[in-house]
Design an enzyme around this catalytic site. Structure first.
Site, PDB file in Angstrom:
ATOM      1  N   CYS A  85     -35.961 -20.385  50.714  1.00 18.90           N
ATOM      2  CA  CYS A  85     -36.999 -21.177  50.386  1.00 18.90           C
ATOM      3  C   CYS A  85     -37.580 -21.713  51.627  1.00 18.90           C
ATOM      4  CB  CYS A  85     -36.717 -22.330  49.575  1.00 18.90           C
ATOM      5  SG  CYS A  85     -38.403 -23.165  48.743  1.00 18.90           S
ATOM      6  N   HIS A 203     -35.545 -19.296  44.798  1.00 18.30           N
ATOM      7  CA  HIS A 203     -34.193 -19.541  44.732  1.00 18.30           C
ATOM      8  C   HIS A 203     -33.005 -18.891  43.814  1.00 18.30           C
ATOM      9  CE1 HIS A 203     -34.998 -23.879  46.161  1.00 18.30           C
ATOM     10  NE2 HIS A 203     -36.429 -23.413  45.930  1.00 18.30           N
ATOM     11  N   GLU A 205     -30.098 -19.328  43.435  1.00 17.10           N
ATOM     12  CA  GLU A 205     -29.095 -20.134  42.601  1.00 17.10           C
ATOM     13  C   GLU A 205     -29.830 -20.738  41.207  1.00 17.10           C
ATOM     14  OE1 GLU A 205     -31.451 -23.467  45.039  1.00 17.10           O
ATOM     15  OE2 GLU A 205     -30.873 -21.125  45.304  1.00 17.10           O
TER      16      GLU A 205
END
Length: 225
Positions: A85, A203, A205
């Site tokens: 990011c 992202h 995750e």
């Protein structure tokens, strides 16, 4: 057998424990440190450079805490580095955010505001007729087209979807380092890669199966393309 050491660089910008949890989910044999300690970062086998928030604040903390020097050393060492990011955006030359911010300059290119792009605004206006006006920030799931063969794409189908949250996008000046592209009113750089560095605007995750696969690939990566 020594456990693999992974450092998630902490300079006070964002909740990094979701990244650490995702890493432990894909490989419980690793040790993950969420840390700003430059020695721990230097001794890690793999390093993650995340970031969320306003670019001026991020770059201020990166320089104040000498994270820029730590990242330089990781890059020079050849160890795998994954930027996420704002971590990706910080690698570029500059950002339009906060009336202009000088970034780390590791990759040639600029970080630009979606709503400052005429093509984006035209696409947004066209969408408004069908009730689907493009909003800023770009938030949600979007496809990523793989434009460069890379070990981190292993097991991930081309045009798979990942989770994005960003109001600014990377405009890379070097097509040879663009590893992935996405489209939100305009085409923008979703990933860059060079040598032992891989960076993602999305992202991983938060991107469920595909994101976890990318993190797994990162942990298995030796830093060579």
């Amino acid at each position: 057998m020594n456990r693999k050491q992974v450092a998630v660089i902490d300079y006070g910008m964002g909740n990094l424990h979701s990244v650490a949890s995702a890493l432990k989910h894909v490989d419980r044999r690793i040790d993950v440190a969420v840390t700003g300690d430059k020695e721990v970062i230097a001794n890690a086998d793999h390093v993650i450079f995340p970031g969320v928030g306003a670019m001026r604040d991020c770059m201020g903390e990166i320089r104040r805490q000498q994270v820029d020097q730590a990242v330089d050393k990781v890059v020079a060492s050849g160890k795998p580095l994954l930027a996420i990011c704002v971590g990706l955006q910080a690698l570029m030359n500059s950002s339009e955010e906060n009336n202009g911010v000088e970034c780390l300059g590791m990759f040639p290119g600029e970080v630009k505001f979606f709503a400052g792009n005429d093509q984006f605004n035209a696409a947004s206006d066209e969408g408004s007729a069908s009730g689907e006006r493009l909003k800023v920030p770009h938030m949600g799931w979007n496809q990523v087209t793989q434009t460069l063969a890379h070990p981190l794409w292993e097991g991930i189908e081309d045009n798979s979807r990942f989770y994005f949250v960003h109001g600014y996008y990377v405009d890379s000046h070097d097509p040879s380092v663009v590893a992935g592209k996405s489209h939100y009113g305009i085409d923008f750089t979703a990933n860059i890669a060079r040598d032992n560095v891989f960076a993602a605007q999305f992202h991983p995750e938060k991107s469920h199966h595909n994101g976890l696969q990318l993190l797994k690939n990162f942990l298995n990566w030796d830093g060579k393309c």
